[in-house]
Design an enzyme around this catalytic site. Sequence first.
Site, short mmCIF file in Angstrom:
data_model
loop_
_atom_site.label_atom_id
_atom_site.label_comp_id
_atom_site.label_asym_id
_atom_site.label_seq_id
_atom_site.Cartn_x
_atom_site.Cartn_y
_atom_site.Cartn_z
N SER A 173 -15.47 -25.99 -56.47
CA SER A 173 -14.12 -25.56 -56.06
C SER A 173 -14.13 -24.93 -54.66
O SER A 173 -13.16 -25.08 -53.91
CB SER A 173 -13.51 -24.61 -57.09
OG SER A 173 -14.18 -23.38 -57.12
N ASN A 174 -15.21 -24.25 -54.30
CA ASN A 174 -15.26 -23.71 -52.93
C ASN A 174 -15.37 -24.84 -51.91
O ASN A 174 -14.74 -24.77 -50.83
CB ASN A 174 -16.44 -22.74 -52.79
CG ASN A 174 -16.09 -21.35 -53.26
OD1 ASN A 174 -15.29 -20.66 -52.62
ND2 ASN A 174 -16.65 -20.95 -54.39
N HIS A 200 -21.13 -15.64 -51.94
CA HIS A 200 -21.67 -14.97 -53.13
C HIS A 200 -20.54 -14.19 -53.79
O HIS A 200 -19.78 -13.50 -53.10
CB HIS A 200 -22.81 -14.02 -52.70
CG HIS A 200 -23.43 -13.31 -53.86
ND1 HIS A 200 -24.26 -13.95 -54.76
CD2 HIS A 200 -23.34 -12.03 -54.28
CE1 HIS A 200 -24.64 -13.09 -55.67
NE2 HIS A 200 -24.10 -11.92 -55.42
N ALA A 256 -10.13 -15.36 -54.55
CA ALA A 256 -10.42 -14.73 -53.24
C ALA A 256 -11.43 -15.55 -52.45
O ALA A 256 -11.32 -15.71 -51.23
CB ALA A 256 -10.93 -13.30 -53.46
N GLU A 257 -12.42 -16.11 -53.15
CA GLU A 257 -13.43 -16.95 -52.47
C GLU A 257 -12.75 -18.13 -51.77
O GLU A 257 -13.10 -18.48 -50.64
CB GLU A 257 -14.44 -17.50 -53.49
CG GLU A 257 -15.31 -16.44 -54.13
CD GLU A 257 -16.32 -17.05 -55.12
OE1 GLU A 257 -16.95 -18.05 -54.77
OE2 GLU A 257 -16.48 -16.50 -56.22
N ARG A 287 -41.06 -27.79 -54.59
CA ARG A 287 -39.86 -27.28 -53.92
C ARG A 287 -39.84 -27.73 -52.45
O ARG A 287 -38.81 -28.09 -51.90
CB ARG A 287 -39.85 -25.74 -54.02
CG ARG A 287 -38.52 -25.11 -53.73
CD ARG A 287 -38.56 -23.62 -54.00
NE ARG A 287 -38.57 -23.29 -55.42
CZ ARG A 287 -37.49 -23.27 -56.21
NH1 ARG A 287 -36.31 -23.59 -55.71
NH2 ARG A 287 -37.58 -22.96 -57.46
N ASN A 320 -23.48 -18.98 -46.79
CA ASN A 320 -23.42 -18.99 -48.26
C ASN A 320 -22.27 -18.10 -48.70
O ASN A 320 -21.90 -17.15 -47.99
CB ASN A 320 -24.73 -18.45 -48.85
CG ASN A 320 -24.73 -18.48 -50.37
OD1 ASN A 320 -24.31 -19.47 -50.98
ND2 ASN A 320 -25.15 -17.40 -51.00
N MET A 360 -27.12 -23.89 -56.37
CA MET A 360 -27.92 -23.02 -57.23
C MET A 360 -29.41 -23.33 -57.14
O MET A 360 -30.09 -23.44 -58.16
CB MET A 360 -27.43 -23.13 -58.68
CG MET A 360 -25.94 -22.91 -58.86
SD MET A 360 -25.38 -21.32 -58.25
CE MET A 360 -25.90 -20.27 -59.59
#
Length: 223
Positions: A22-23, A118, A182-183, A74, A116, A99
Amino acid sequence: MTNTAHNQARKRVAVLISGRGSNMMSLVEASRAHDYPADIVSVISNRPDAPGLDWAGSQGMNTVALDHKAYTTRAAFDDALHAAIEDSDAEIVACAGFMRLMTPELVAKWHNRMLNIHPALLPSFKGLDTHARALAAGVRIAGCTVHIVRPEMDTGPILGQAAVPVIDGDTPDTLAQRILAAEHRLYPRILSLFAADAYDIHQDLAHLRAASLKTTMLFSPET
Ligand code: GRF
């Protein structure tokens, strides 16, 4: 201004997601404004089944699915991720619900160019389960933070924050919803400032040139 000239003036942004997205959607939607200084040129997910990836594809965006489980280390995954970002000629990387911990090597490659979001007012409540931990701590004001990524999780120069009240009876879910709204306002705004080169960054602090505050205090409860 021709379309091409217009696009050239914009910063190219790759968005990294892992899920709902959604962001990312709020960034894509903001970038549709003709005067927005950034273009979302690719949406990359470490989870091929991320719902946000389908949405981005349905919007005709360039999407990349890089299944982290297909990489034995990784570092190997991060190399592939870096290559995918570079393939899109991105100048800025915006993590939006991505994530995966990144290796310091990957973070270094995007030094001061990777953002980023948070869902807490950093430096409080780094990591996961931020909403439950904020409620358990009894804070009256919660919120979200957009920051530049540094190797240590949820650290790095803070570019902007939005605050929301904690309301009696809040559950982690109701608080998360209020913070998410708010994000969706904060991230497009901060990316816009960042893409317009409005920040000076000195080590671990970001300074917004010509900032003017319209309010000097936030209260919760207001009475
Ligand atoms: C957001 O709350 C974001 O701050 C956090 O993970 C959530 C992702 O949501 N890092 P979405 O995928 O953007 O909807």
